[in-house]
Design an enzyme around this catalytic site. Sequence first.
Site, PDB file in Angstrom:
ATOM      1  N   LYS A 156       0.826  -1.207   0.000  1.00 52.86           N
ATOM      2  CA  LYS A 156       0.000   0.000   0.000  1.00 52.86           C
ATOM      3  C   LYS A 156       0.865   1.264   0.000  1.00 52.86           C
ATOM      4  O   LYS A 156       0.602   2.215  -0.744  1.00 52.86           O
ATOM      5  CB  LYS A 156      -0.929  -0.002   1.212  1.00 52.86           C
ATOM      6  CG  LYS A 156      -2.033  -1.045   1.135  1.00 52.86           C
ATOM      7  CD  LYS A 156      -2.877  -1.039   2.397  1.00 52.86           C
ATOM      8  CE  LYS A 156      -3.994  -2.057   2.340  1.00 52.86           C
ATOM      9  NZ  LYS A 156      -4.816  -2.075   3.569  1.00 52.86           N
TER      10      LYS A 156
ATOM     11  N   SER B  33      -0.781   0.602   5.956  1.00 50.89           N
ATOM     12  CA  SER B  33      -1.038  -0.216   7.132  1.00 50.89           C
ATOM     13  C   SER B  33      -2.033  -1.307   6.785  1.00 50.89           C
ATOM     14  O   SER B  33      -2.885  -1.134   5.913  1.00 50.89           O
ATOM     15  CB  SER B  33      -1.591   0.652   8.274  1.00 50.89           C
ATOM     16  OG  SER B  33      -1.641  -0.068   9.484  1.00 50.89           O
ATOM     17  N   ASP B  34      -1.908  -2.451   7.460  1.00 53.10           N
ATOM     18  CA  ASP B  34      -2.853  -3.546   7.259  1.00 53.10           C
ATOM     19  C   ASP B  34      -2.904  -4.410   8.499  1.00 53.10           C
ATOM     20  O   ASP B  34      -2.048  -4.307   9.377  1.00 53.10           O
ATOM     21  CB  ASP B  34      -2.480  -4.380   6.032  1.00 53.10           C
ATOM     22  CG  ASP B  34      -3.700  -5.014   5.396  1.00 53.10           C
ATOM     23  OD1 ASP B  34      -4.159  -6.060   5.901  1.00 53.10           O
ATOM     24  OD2 ASP B  34      -4.211  -4.467   4.404  1.00 53.10           O
ATOM     25  N   GLN B  35      -3.927  -5.258   8.533  1.00 54.43           N
ATOM     26  CA  GLN B  35      -4.161  -6.085   9.702  1.00 54.43           C
ATOM     27  C   GLN B  35      -4.605  -7.478   9.271  1.00 54.43           C
ATOM     28  O   GLN B  35      -5.384  -7.615   8.323  1.00 54.43           O
ATOM     29  CB  GLN B  35      -5.241  -5.435  10.574  1.00 54.43           C
ATOM     30  CG  GLN B  35      -5.424  -6.034  11.946  1.00 54.43           C
ATOM     31  CD  GLN B  35      -6.410  -5.225  12.775  1.00 54.43           C
ATOM     32  OE1 GLN B  35      -7.548  -5.031  12.373  1.00 54.43           O
ATOM     33  NE2 GLN B  35      -5.973  -4.730  13.923  1.00 54.43           N
TER      34      GLN B  35
ATOM     35  N   ALA C 252       0.268  -4.163  11.005  1.00 53.49           N
ATOM     36  CA  ALA C 252       1.546  -3.763  10.407  1.00 53.49           C
ATOM     37  C   ALA C 252       1.454  -2.362   9.829  1.00 53.49           C
ATOM     38  O   ALA C 252       0.370  -1.888   9.471  1.00 53.49           O
ATOM     39  CB  ALA C 252       1.935  -4.752   9.313  1.00 53.49           C
TER      40      ALA C 252
END
EC number: 3.6.1.9
Length: 202
Positions: free
Chosen positions: A62, A78-80, A115
Site C-alpha cells: 500500500k 497499514s494492514d491487519q 503492520a
Amino acid sequence: MTGTSSPERLVLASRSAARRAMLTGAGVPFTAVDAGVDEDAIKASLAGIDPADLALELARAKALAVSRHDPEVWVLGSDQTLDLEGTMVSKAPDLDAARARLKTMRGKTHHLNSAAALARDGAVVWSGVHTARMTMRSFSDGFLDEYLAAEGEALLGSVGCYRLEGMGSQLFDRVDGDYFTVLGMPLWPVLDELRRAGVIAT
C-alpha cells in the site's frame, strides 16, 4: 524540524476510518487516499505465508503503490490480519457470515497482527508489525444477537467483526497487547518514525 521549516507531508494509504481517527487524535497532519492495491491477488501470491508477515507485505504494498505516484511525500501504509488457531481469517462479507465467525471464535484465543510501512521516493524506508493476543469469552447466543443488531454492518469493516472501541469490548475476557494494535495500526512505532521523518515535532 525547526520552528521556521515546513513540515514534511504525510499521506495515509488507507480507507480505514479507525486509522484516520488514530492519526487525527494524535495530532498528526495528513491526507488519506485509497492505495488501490489488489489485496486478494497479493494474498494469493503469498499463499501459506505467516499471517503477521502477510500484514507486513500488504502494508508495504500500500505504501509503495501511493509513493510511486507521489514520490515527494511520506506515505504510510497499514494492514491487519487475524490468525485463529493457525488459520488466517478474512473479513466477513455479510452479517450472517459475521454471526458464524463470532460463534467460531467465542471461547477461543486469536492473534491480531497490525503492520505499518513508511515509504518515500518509491521505496519502503521502515516497516514493522505488532501482535495482540485476544481471548473471547463464551458469550451467549442472546448477547450475540443483541451485539449484531446494535453494531450492524459497521462490523464488516473489521477482520474480527468487532470494534474494541465500541460494544465489541464486551466480547472479550482478556486482551494482551497494545490498544492501537487492536484498532489497526501500531501507533507508537509509527509516531517514532514520523518524528524521525520530520512529519511531526521531536
